[in-house]
Design a protein around this motif. Sequence first.
Motif: not given
Length: 320
Positions: A66-67, A101-105, A143-144, A210-212
């Motif tokens: 994830c980023t 930066p809020i657009f990271g994961n 997402h996530p 995301l599946t989990i």
Amino acid sequence: MENQPYSNSEKIKKVLENINHVIIGKKEVITLSLVALLARGHVLLEDVPGVGKTILVRALAKSLDCTFKRIQFTPDLLPSDVTGVSIFHPKKLEFEFRNGPIFGNIILADEINRTSPKTQSALLEGMEERSVTVDGTTMTLNHPFFVMATQNPIEYDGTYVLPEAQLDRFLFKLKMGYPEFMEEMMLLNGTSGEEKLQSLSPVLTKEELLTIQEDIKTVYIAENVKRYIITLATATRQHDHIALGVSPRGSIALMEATKAYAYISGRDYVLPDDVKYLAPYVFAHRIRLTAESNYEGITNEEVISTIIESSEIPIRKEAF
């Protein structure tokens, strides 16, 4: 129901092993951080500097492919420094939005109580709504999306204390604490956390994560276990030492946390013991003690522990 671990349980174990390879002696905090992420919650980590908070979040992001974004909160930080800003291009004669930066994961919000309430709100809106509003336009976050915010418990000069409504946005409030003697000796004799971090490889993809998160919604929680959660929440609203008890949002948060914890433990059902174990981490920061209790030196954690110990636990065989 039979205790049949999910197909992703081995990968979850590898995620925990990955992070434990970097962070020595903090298995409980690491596990609870992953529980919060899988439950779509956020974590407030209150501790002194230098105990590995940043490396923990970076290791989590790298293990999940994830980023990672870091926001250093300071008194002069603006909401646009968090959400992003629209920049005018003279040649195109139009504004172009540049993501903050809020657009990271996975976001590390470092020293969140160092900035003004207005800037705090920019982050907290995203945590609650999974979207931010910029120039009147609402934009959905990635997402996530997981925030681990830190605050220093001893340096209160120049800080803005988070009010109860904002604390309620965090699923858990955790403390890493100092390492034990032998753990610190291992830190001195071993490879640095930064060097170990570079060797980490992703264990889960974002799609698998995301599946989990969707699978966790199917974890079974019996009616009497739900009643146990409500009983604990209700007790906080009636306790002599508490001026403000846990809201229904807190009850829902505890339920979601127990489902994620059961999943990580390889179960498709919640045990009453899961509720008992997680309740202090979910409830303690959601209550406000009376002035008299604060004067007497009573802590939130002590009151919640008293409530848990005095509440009847559902019989395990009835929980399924």
